[in-house]
Design a protein around this motif. Structure first.
Motif, PDB file in Angstrom:
ATOM      1  N   ALA A   1      -5.084  -1.428   5.153  1.00 37.75           N
ATOM      2  CA  ALA A   1      -3.997  -0.781   4.423  1.00 37.75           C
ATOM      3  C   ALA A   1      -3.817  -1.446   3.068  1.00 37.75           C
ATOM      4  O   ALA A   1      -4.030  -2.633   2.914  1.00 37.75           O
ATOM      5  N   THR A   2      -3.413  -0.671   2.109  1.00 37.51           N
ATOM      6  CA  THR A   2      -3.138  -1.211   0.789  1.00 37.51           C
ATOM      7  C   THR A   2      -1.647  -1.428   0.661  1.00 37.51           C
ATOM      8  O   THR A   2      -0.859  -0.523   0.876  1.00 37.51           O
ATOM      9  N   GLN A   3      -1.286  -2.655   0.335  1.00 34.45           N
ATOM     10  CA  GLN A   3       0.126  -2.995   0.201  1.00 34.45           C
ATOM     11  C   GLN A   3       0.406  -3.265  -1.267  1.00 34.45           C
ATOM     12  O   GLN A   3      -0.229  -4.089  -1.886  1.00 34.45           O
ATOM     13  N   THR A   4       1.369  -2.550  -1.821  1.00 36.02           N
ATOM     14  CA  THR A   4       1.756  -2.780  -3.195  1.00 36.02           C
ATOM     15  C   THR A   4       3.139  -3.397  -3.196  1.00 36.02           C
ATOM     16  O   THR A   4       4.097  -2.780  -2.747  1.00 36.02           O
ATOM     17  N   THR A   5       3.220  -4.614  -3.673  1.00 40.55           N
ATOM     18  CA  THR A   5       4.492  -5.296  -3.774  1.00 40.55           C
ATOM     19  C   THR A   5       4.921  -5.266  -5.225  1.00 40.55           C
ATOM     20  O   THR A   5       4.147  -5.571  -6.116  1.00 40.55           O
ATOM     21  N   THR A   6       6.163  -4.897  -5.444  1.00 36.42           N
ATOM     22  CA  THR A   6       6.700  -4.796  -6.791  1.00 36.42           C
ATOM     23  C   THR A   6       8.046  -5.497  -6.824  1.00 36.42           C
ATOM     24  O   THR A   6       8.816  -5.420  -5.882  1.00 36.42           O
ATOM     25  N   GLY A   7       8.310  -6.184  -7.905  1.00 36.49           N
ATOM     26  CA  GLY A   7       9.605  -6.835  -8.059  1.00 36.49           C
ATOM     27  C   GLY A   7       9.794  -7.306  -9.483  1.00 36.49           C
ATOM     28  O   GLY A   7       8.903  -7.165 -10.336  1.00 36.49           O
ATOM     29  N   LEU A   8      10.949  -7.882  -9.751  1.00 35.08           N
ATOM     30  CA  LEU A   8      11.223  -8.409 -11.079  1.00 35.08           C
ATOM     31  C   LEU A   8      10.287  -9.568 -11.377  1.00 35.08           C
ATOM     32  O   LEU A   8       9.995 -10.385 -10.516  1.00 35.08           O
TER      33      LEU A   8
END
Length: 143
Positions: free
Chosen positions: A2-9
């Motif tokens: 699975a491809t996990q995209t983590t996004t944050g400040l």
């Protein structure tokens, strides 16, 4: 996988164009999280008093192999406790031959469930306490 995209400040927080906050994604975000863990001493965060890494405990310790092993153990413990998406593969602590009291911490890791591997390099001074930038990337991050 699975491809996990983590996004944050982005850390440290900055403003991108047009007054928007800077955003970090993927591996950059994970590495910023790891640096934040290493730069925070337990007790600094009121609502999370256990958050952080006890690197400051090694200030003024002699740079002998046992100190390097204890630093590596503390880095791995802190990452395991506070970044569950990252599994640490190895932590290498190497004294800098040209600067007294400076060690280079190289963290090999992979992000669970993604197949993404990475390495993060952080310099730590036993003459001071704050991990410092090891490369030209984000603070404390070596690309």
């Amino acid at each position: 996988m699975a491809t996990q995209t983590t996004t944050g400040l982005r850390f440290p927080a900055d403003c991108a164009g047009r007054g928007r906050f800077g955003i970090a994604r993927g591996t950059d975000k994970f590495e910023q999280n790891l640096v934040l863990i290493l730069q925070t001493y337990p007790g600094e965060r009121v609502m999370r008093p256990d958050f952080g890494c006890r690197l400051r405990d090694f200030v003024f310790e002699p740079l002998v192999p046992s100190t390097g092993a204890r630093i590596a153990d503390e880095v791995e413990r802190a990452i395991r406790a506070w970044e569950p998406a990252v599994e640490v593969d190895a932590v290498e602590v190497t004294p800098n031959g040209s600067v007294d009291g400076l060690v280079h911490i190289l963290i090999g890791y992979h992000v669970r469930g993604t197949g993404v591997d990475g390495e993060l390099g952080v310099d730590f001074s036993t003459d001071g306490y704050q991990p410092v930038a090891a490369g030209a990337g984000a603070p404390g991050v070596e690309s």
